[in-house]
Write a protein that holds these residues in place. Structure first.
Motif, PDB file in Angstrom:
ATOM      1  N   HIS A   8      -4.821   6.449   2.288  1.00  0.00           N
ATOM      2  CA  HIS A   8      -4.076   5.189   2.327  1.00  0.00           C
ATOM      3  C   HIS A   8      -4.662   4.246   1.274  1.00  0.00           C
ATOM      4  N   PHE A   9      -3.884   3.952   0.239  1.00  0.00           N
ATOM      5  CA  PHE A   9      -4.366   3.160  -0.883  1.00  0.00           C
ATOM      6  C   PHE A   9      -3.811   1.738  -0.852  1.00  0.00           C
ATOM      7  N   ASP A  10      -4.684   0.759  -1.130  1.00  0.00           N
ATOM      8  CA  ASP A  10      -4.233  -0.583  -1.459  1.00  0.00           C
ATOM      9  C   ASP A  10      -3.855  -0.579  -2.940  1.00  0.00           C
ATOM     10  N   THR A  11      -2.846  -1.380  -3.310  1.00  0.00           N
ATOM     11  CA  THR A  11      -2.450  -1.431  -4.715  1.00  0.00           C
ATOM     12  C   THR A  11      -2.985  -2.657  -5.424  1.00  0.00           C
TER      13      THR A  11
ATOM     14  N   HIS B 261      -5.312   1.131 -13.104  1.00  0.00           N
ATOM     15  CA  HIS B 261      -5.706   1.430 -11.720  1.00  0.00           C
ATOM     16  C   HIS B 261      -6.139   2.889 -11.641  1.00  0.00           C
TER      17      HIS B 261
ATOM     18  N   HIS C 109     -10.245   2.645  -4.669  1.00  0.00           N
ATOM     19  CA  HIS C 109      -9.353   1.984  -5.612  1.00  0.00           C
ATOM     20  C   HIS C 109     -10.226   1.250  -6.622  1.00  0.00           C
TER      21      HIS C 109
ATOM     22  N   GLN D 221       0.680   5.912   0.549  1.00  0.00           N
ATOM     23  CA  GLN D 221      -0.078   7.048   1.070  1.00  0.00           C
ATOM     24  C   GLN D 221       0.157   8.289   0.226  1.00  0.00           C
TER      25      GLN D 221
ATOM     26  N   VAL E 254     -11.588   6.905   0.503  1.00  0.00           N
ATOM     27  CA  VAL E 254     -10.509   6.490  -0.377  1.00  0.00           C
ATOM     28  C   VAL E 254     -11.042   5.384  -1.285  1.00  0.00           C
TER      29      VAL E 254
ATOM     30  N   SER F 239      -8.212  -6.572  -2.443  1.00  0.00           N
ATOM     31  CA  SER F 239      -9.137  -5.782  -1.620  1.00  0.00           C
ATOM     32  C   SER F 239     -10.220  -6.648  -0.983  1.00  0.00           C
TER      33      SER F 239
ATOM     34  N   GLY G 258       0.839  -1.189   0.000  1.00  0.00           N
ATOM     35  CA  GLY G 258       0.000   0.000   0.000  1.00  0.00           C
ATOM     36  C   GLY G 258       0.876   1.241   0.000  1.00  0.00           C
TER      37      GLY G 258
ATOM     38  N   HIS H 244      -6.831   5.421  -8.474  1.00  0.00           N
ATOM     39  CA  HIS H 244      -6.873   5.693  -7.040  1.00  0.00           C
ATOM     40  C   HIS H 244      -7.349   7.130  -6.859  1.00  0.00           C
TER      41      HIS H 244
END
Length: 512
Positions: free
Chosen positions: A51-54, A330, A385, A46, A383, A57, A44, A332
Motif C-alpha cells: 500500500h503506497f502513499d503518493t 518518485h 516511498h 496498491q 513498503v 507522509s 494511495g 515506490h
C-alpha cells in the motif's frame, strides 16, 4: 432549480474539506474527481499487497484533541476520526559525510519534543542550540496570538475583520507588534537570531520540507505554526496511510448529504456574462450550480477549465505567469524486511553540500510507514516511498523513457542505500514515477508541486476569482503549499460561502 448548490472540481484535500464543510452547513454538494481513486496528491494505491502513499507522509496532531492541525479540526466537525500511531523522533536527517561539523551515526534525529530537539542540536553545536532556542522563542511569540484565533472561524471576505474585532480583540492587539514578522520571510527572522552555519542549514532544510522553498522564500507564519505544533502536539501516522484521511473526509461528506463521483472528468467550467453556471463533463453532461469550486491548480483552472474570454486578459496573464515549484521523481519499492529491526520510518537524505537543497536529486525524502503500520505491506516486507524534486523540462521530449527513468532514479536509490545499504538486493517490487506520471494521474500543470511564490515577492491569492460564483482551493491559494495549508484553504473557502452566524452556530453545536 440548479442541480446542486455547490460543485467541486477535484477530490484533493482542499476540495474534500471545502465540499464536506459546505455539506455540513447544509449545502447540496457534488465533488467530481477525474481519477478512479480519490485524494488528489494525497491518494494511495496498491500493488502486490503493498500500500503506497503518493504524496504526503509526515503528519502531526491527528490523534491529539488539542492540535491545531486543520485536518483534525475538520474531521471533528464532521464527526469523523482517524486512527493514528504516535511516534518520536519524527525522523532522521542524513547530511553529507563531508560535513565539517560532523553528524550522528544513523543520521541526525528530529524530535517533536522541542527540548529533545535542542538537546540533539547541542550535541553538534552547543552555541547553535542556544541560538535555535532564541529563534524558537521568536516564532512562538508570533504563533501565540495566531493560535488564539480559531481556524474554523476564518473566512476570506470583509466580515472577518468585524468578527475578529468583536470576538478576538486581545489576539489582534498581540498581533500588532508582530506585523513585521507576519509580513516577512522565515529567513529574515533567522538572520536576526542565528549565525551558526549548521543550525542555519538545518532550518533551511526544514523550511524546504514544509514549503518547497528555502528559508529566505518561506513565509514566517508557516514556520511559526510548525514551531507551535512541535512545542506541544503529537507526531503520528494515520493507520492505513494517507488514504485513511481521505476516506474519513469522504465519510464525513456523505454523512452530511454530499456526493462524490469518481471517473468524472470535468472538461469545462461554464460561464455566462461573468457568472458561473456550472460545469460540463467530458461525456458532454452538464451540471448546474450557482457555486463552483476548483481544486485544480491556478494554471489548470485558468488555462484548461476556462476559456480565455472568461477572464479579464491582464488577470489571466498575470495568474498564468505564477512561478511553479518543480515536479517530482518518485520511487515506490517493496522490500524484504528480515534483519531490519528498529528501522526508523522517516528520513531525509542530502547528497551534497556543494549544491542547494532545492537542486533536483540533492534532497531526497524517504518514508517507510510499514514500520508503524504492518498492514501496509505483506508479512516479512516493508513498503517504501522515496521522492525528490525533478524539473519537467527534461521530460518534454523523451526518446528512451525507461532508460531516463532509471537514470533519474539513481539519486533516490543512493538515498535509500544511506538508510538501508543492501536495499537493492531486497527489492521485490519497483515502481518509478516521473513528472509525466505526476501530470497524468494528478492532472497538474507540468506535474508541479505548486506555486513558487517567495515571501516578500508576492502572496498566495485568496479563494476568490473575477468570475462571480467561481472559487478556488488548494496549494495555489492562500495559505499555500503543504497539507495543513491546503486544508486551511478549504476551510477559508467554505466559510466564505456561508454567513458568520452559520459558522458561530456550528461552533456552538460542537461546544455543546
Amino acid at each position: 432549480m440548479a442541480d446542486y448548490d455547490v460543485l467541486v472540481i477535484g477530490s484533493g484535500i482542499g476540495g474534500l474539506i471545502a465540499g464536506s464543510l459546505l455539506a455540513r452547513y447544509g449545502k447540496r454538494v457534488l465533488i467530481c474527481e477525474s481519477h478512479t481513486i480519490p485524494g488528489g496528491a494525497a491518494h494511495g494505491f496498491q500493488r502486490q499487497g503493498f500500500h503506497f502513499d503518493t504524496g504526503p507522509s509526515f503528519y502531526c496532531g491527528l490523534s491529539d484533541p488539542q492540535s491545531l492541525n486543520p485536518v483534525r479540526q475538520v474531521l471533528q466537525v464532521l464527526g469523523e476520526t482517524v486512527d493514528a500511531i504516535a511516534y518520536d523522533p519524527l525522523g532522521y536527517y542524513h547530511f553529507p559525510e563531508d560535513d565539517s561539523a560532523g553528524y550522528l551515526a544513523g543520521g541526525f534525529p528530529i524530535y517533536g519534543d522541542a527540548q529533545k530537539y535542542r538537546e540533539a542540536v547541542a550535541q553538534i553545536t552547543p552555541d547553535g542550540a542556544r541560538q535555535l532556542q532564541k529563534l524558537e522563542q521568536d516564532f512562538l511569540a508570533l504563533f501565540a496570538p495566531l493560535k488564539q484565533i480559531p481556524l474554523l472561524t476564518l473566512r476570506s471576505n470583509w466580515t472577518l475583520i468585524p468578527w475578529l474585532i468583536r470576538h478576538q480583540p486581545m489576539a489582534l492587539a498581540q498581533l500588532l507588534p508582530q506585523l513585521r514578522n507576519i509580513q516577512s520571510s522565515a529567513g529574515a527572522m533567522l538572520n536576526r537570531t542565528v549565525s551558526d552555519p549548521w543550525v542555519r542549514r538545518l532550518f533551511d532544510l526544514e523550511c524546504f520540507l514544509l514549503s518547497g522553498l528555502t528559508a529566505q522564500d518561506t513565509v514566517a507564519p508557516e514556520m511559526a505554526f510548525m514551531f507551535g505544533e512541535r512545542s506541544g502536539s503529537t507526531i503520528d501516522y494515520p493507520v492505513g496511510g494517507s488514504p485513511a484521511i481521505i476516506q474519513a473526509l469522504i465519510r464525513g461528506l456523505k454523512k452530511w448529504g454530499g456526493e462524490l463521483r469518481l471517473k468524472t472528468h470535468v472538461d469545462q467550467i461554464l460561464v455566462q456574462g461573468g457568472t458561473v453556471q456550472g460545469i460540463q463533463l467530458k461525456t458532454g453532461e452538464r451540471l448546474t450550480a450557482p457555486i463552483v469550486i476548483s481544486n485544480a491548480t491556478v494554471w489548470d483552472t485558468y488555462n484548461q477549465l476556462l476559456k480565455p474570454v472568461d477572464l479579464p486578459p491582464a488577470y489571466r496573464k498575470r495568474s498564468l505567469a505564477t512561478p511553479a515549484v518543480d515536479s517530482f521523481m518518485h520511487l515506490h519499492v517493496g522490500i524484504r524486511s528480515e534483519g531490519l529491526a528498529d528501522l526508523p520510518g522517516h528520513h531525509v537524505v542530502i547528497h551534497s553540500n556543494q549544491q542547494s537543497i532545492t537542486h533536483p536529486g540533492n534532497t531526497c525524502m524517504v518514508s517507510i510507514p510499514s514500520v508503524w503500520d504492518a498492514s501496509l505491506a505483506p508479512a516479512g516486507h516493508h513498503v517504501i516511498h522515496t521522492y525528490t524534486l525533478e524539473p519537467f523540462a527534461s521530460w518534454e521530449r523523451v526518446e528512451d523513457y525507461e532508460q531516463l527513468k532509471q537514470e533519474r532514479a539513481q539519486s533516490l536509490y543512493r538515498a535509500l542505500e544511506t538508510v538501508i545499504p543492501d536495499v537493492r538486493s531486497r527489492i521485490t517490487l519497483e515502481l518509478i514515477g516521473t513528472p509525466l506520471t505526476h501530470r497524468h494521474y494528478l492532472r497538474r500543470h507540468r506535474g508541479t508541486y505548486g506555486p513558487a511564490i517567495a515571501a516578500g515577492k508576492g502572496t498566495f491569492p485568496s479563494c476568490h476569482t473575477p468570475i462571480s460564483g467561481l472559487y478556488r482551493v488548494g496549494d495555489s491559494t492562500m495559505p499555500g503549499i503543504g497539507v495543513p495549508a491546503v486544508a486551511a484553504s478549504g476551510i477559508l473557502c467554505a466559510n466564505t460561502l456561508v454567513s458568520p452566524q452559520q459558522i458561530q452556530d456550528l461552533l456552538q453545536t460542537l461546544a455543546a
